[in-house]
Design a protein around this motif. Structure first.
Motif, short mmCIF file in Angstrom:
data_model
loop_
_atom_site.label_atom_id
_atom_site.label_comp_id
_atom_site.label_asym_id
_atom_site.label_seq_id
_atom_site.Cartn_x
_atom_site.Cartn_y
_atom_site.Cartn_z
N PHE A 204 -3.68 -88.14 12.76
CA PHE A 204 -3.22 -87.64 14.48
C PHE A 204 -3.46 -87.82 15.68
CE2 PHE A 204 -4.29 -84.06 11.05
CZ PHE A 204 -3.18 -84.52 10.33
N GLY A 205 -4.81 -88.66 15.39
CA GLY A 205 -5.31 -88.77 17.01
C GLY A 205 -6.31 -88.52 17.50
N ASP A 206 -6.75 -88.18 16.73
CA ASP A 206 -8.74 -87.64 16.74
C ASP A 206 -9.54 -88.98 17.21
OD1 ASP A 206 -11.03 -86.10 17.15
OD2 ASP A 206 -10.87 -85.57 14.85
N GLY A 207 -9.91 -88.55 18.37
CA GLY A 207 -11.16 -89.64 18.74
C GLY A 207 -12.04 -89.10 20.23
N PRO A 208 -12.13 -89.62 20.75
CA PRO A 208 -12.86 -89.50 21.94
C PRO A 208 -12.39 -88.33 23.17
CG PRO A 208 -13.82 -91.50 22.15
CD PRO A 208 -11.63 -91.05 21.00
N ALA B 80 -2.53 -83.60 18.34
CA ALA B 80 -4.11 -84.22 18.14
C ALA B 80 -4.82 -83.02 17.20
CB ALA B 80 -3.93 -85.56 18.44
N TRP B 81 -5.20 -82.40 18.25
CA TRP B 81 -7.10 -81.17 18.29
C TRP B 81 -6.13 -80.15 17.34
CZ3 TRP B 81 -11.72 -81.19 20.02
CH2 TRP B 81 -11.97 -79.33 20.27
N GLU B 82 -4.82 -79.46 17.54
CA GLU B 82 -4.29 -78.60 17.24
C GLU B 82 -3.85 -79.22 15.28
OE1 GLU B 82 -0.94 -77.45 19.17
OE2 GLU B 82 -2.09 -76.08 20.51
N GLU B 83 -3.77 -79.92 15.30
CA GLU B 83 -3.48 -80.75 14.09
C GLU B 83 -4.68 -80.39 13.22
OE1 GLU B 83 -0.49 -80.69 12.33
OE2 GLU B 83 0.74 -80.30 13.76
N ALA C 70 -23.71 -81.18 13.90
CA ALA C 70 -24.94 -81.52 14.32
C ALA C 70 -25.21 -82.58 14.69
CB ALA C 70 -25.90 -80.51 13.86
N ARG C 71 -25.69 -83.42 14.18
CA ARG C 71 -26.04 -84.85 14.40
C ARG C 71 -24.70 -85.74 14.87
NH1 ARG C 71 -30.98 -83.85 15.06
NH2 ARG C 71 -31.84 -82.50 13.41
N PRO C 72 -24.03 -86.31 15.73
CA PRO C 72 -23.10 -87.05 16.06
C PRO C 72 -23.46 -88.69 16.20
CG PRO C 72 -23.68 -86.00 17.29
CD PRO C 72 -24.65 -85.21 16.31
N SER C 73 -22.84 -89.19 15.84
CA SER C 73 -22.79 -90.27 16.24
C SER C 73 -21.65 -91.24 16.81
CB SER C 73 -22.67 -91.58 14.92
OG SER C 73 -23.01 -92.52 14.65
N PRO C 74 -21.57 -91.29 17.83
CA PRO C 74 -20.90 -91.14 18.77
C PRO C 74 -19.74 -92.64 19.11
CG PRO C 74 -22.03 -89.96 20.34
CD PRO C 74 -22.83 -90.78 18.69
N GLU C 75 -20.91 -93.64 18.54
CA GLU C 75 -20.27 -94.94 18.93
C GLU C 75 -18.93 -95.25 17.41
OE1 GLU C 75 -21.65 -100.06 18.59
OE2 GLU C 75 -23.15 -98.11 18.78
N LEU C 76 -19.31 -94.39 16.47
CA LEU C 76 -18.88 -94.75 14.56
C LEU C 76 -18.27 -94.05 14.31
CD1 LEU C 76 -21.73 -97.08 13.03
CD2 LEU C 76 -19.56 -98.35 14.96
N PHE C 77 -18.54 -92.68 15.01
CA PHE C 77 -17.32 -91.19 14.33
C PHE C 77 -17.44 -90.81 15.03
CE2 PHE C 77 -20.18 -93.35 11.36
CZ PHE C 77 -19.14 -93.65 10.37
N THR D 4 -15.19 -88.71 16.34
CA THR D 4 -14.00 -87.92 15.99
C THR D 4 -14.00 -86.44 16.35
OG1 THR D 4 -14.29 -87.73 14.06
CG2 THR D 4 -12.70 -89.62 14.42
N GLN D 5 -13.53 -86.21 17.87
CA GLN D 5 -15.04 -84.83 18.38
C GLN D 5 -13.92 -84.02 17.60
OE1 GLN D 5 -15.29 -86.10 22.36
NE2 GLN D 5 -17.24 -85.74 21.99
N ALA D 6 -12.54 -83.74 17.49
CA ALA D 6 -12.24 -82.76 17.29
C ALA D 6 -12.58 -81.90 15.02
CB ALA D 6 -10.38 -82.46 17.13
N TYR D 7 -12.63 -82.83 15.05
CA TYR D 7 -13.01 -83.15 13.00
C TYR D 7 -14.47 -82.60 13.31
CZ TYR D 7 -14.88 -84.52 8.33
OH TYR D 7 -15.38 -84.45 7.23
N ALA D 8 -15.36 -82.92 14.95
CA ALA D 8 -16.64 -82.76 14.47
C ALA D 8 -16.64 -80.96 15.03
CB ALA D 8 -17.59 -83.39 15.01
N THR D 9 -16.31 -80.80 15.30
CA THR D 9 -15.82 -79.34 16.27
C THR D 9 -14.97 -78.48 15.02
OG1 THR D 9 -15.22 -79.80 18.83
CG2 THR D 9 -14.43 -78.27 17.58
N ALA D 10 -14.37 -78.43 14.05
CA ALA D 10 -13.90 -78.37 13.27
C ALA D 10 -15.28 -77.50 12.15
CB ALA D 10 -12.97 -79.50 12.33
N LYS D 11 -16.15 -78.68 11.64
CA LYS D 11 -16.97 -78.00 11.51
C LYS D 11 -17.65 -77.80 11.20
CE LYS D 11 -14.97 -81.24 7.85
NZ LYS D 11 -15.10 -80.13 6.62
#
Length: 244
Positions: A85-89, A97-100, A136-143, A145-152
């Protein structure tokens, strides 16, 4: 149970091994059918449903209730990456992308939880949701996807509030928060040497990616534990306690 591949399939098979009859709800009927075949006599059937859609979710749970003669344990695995959808930074994420991404990972959890609680309040029982270590334990360089992390992260909040609301009805609500698991959703990670090396350092107990069966064991344990509610159990191979 929602989800028919990866962690979902592993949980369904583990529950069947433990003697539970299993009804599968997932989007693709071509993924449901082979799983139901593997479940054998423990299969109660399946419903191909888009759990982002309210009417489809209601119909799927009605079918499960009828097929099982009542629901006492629900495992909610349905969800997935929002990269398509375009999730990322965040500065690159569009509203669409956020909503989807939230619809795929948080709306599905909400509708599954609501339909579960409506049934579990009758006799008591258990709901297990699936979050992510990235909440709770992000990995910004490799993962990143901030919408996904927020959903979780939203799933973790849902667990706490639902557990408190329905504890006196005998309804237990918990979650597992896996690390990097070898599932269809993780194909990109599985084919990236840099991510594989990172996983070996970050998840030393798994020596890399975690197998779905390992997560399934934890899901079943917390789902069947009679005096456990309101908990989010990290199944992350050590991710949350390593510096790598």
């Amino acid at each position: 149970m929602t989800g028919a591949t990866g962690i979902g399939a592993a949980v369904a098979l583990r529950l069947a091994d433990l003697g539970h009859r299993v009804f599968v709800v997932s989007l693709d009927p071509d993924e449901c059918r082979p799983l139901v075949a593997l479940l054998g006599d423990q299969a109660a059937g399946f419903s191909a449903a888009d759990l982002r859609d309210e009417s489809a979710a209601v119909a799927a749970f009605t079918a499960a209730d009828e097929a099982l003669g009542g629901v006492d344990l629900v495992v909610a695995v349905a969800g997935g990456s929002g990269r398509g959808f375009g999730d990322g930074p965040l500065h690159e994420v569009t509203l669409q992308a956020w909503e989807e991404t939230l619809r795929l990972n948080l709306t599905t959890a909400f509708l599954t939880a609501r339909e579960s609680v409506r049934r579990l309040r009758r006799t008591g029982g258990s709901l297990v949701l699936v979050g992510s270590v990235l909440a709770a334990r992000p990995s910004p360089e490799l993962f990143g996807t901030q919408a996904y992390a927020t959903a979780k992260a939203g799933i973790a909040g849902l667990v706490t509030t639902l557990a408190a609301m329905y504890v006196n009805d005998g309804v237990r609500v918990n979650a597992v928060a896996p690390g990097l698991v070898r599932t269809p959703m993780a194909r990109r990670a599985a084919s990236d040497p840099m991510i594989q090396e990172y996983a070996r350092r970050k998840q030393p107990l798994a020596a890399g990616m975690i197998e779905p069966g390992t997560v399934a064991e934890a899901v079943c344990a917390i789902g069947l534990a009679e005096c456990v509610t309101g908990q989010v159990l990290a199944v992350d191979g050590g991710w949350s306690v390593t510096e790598a």
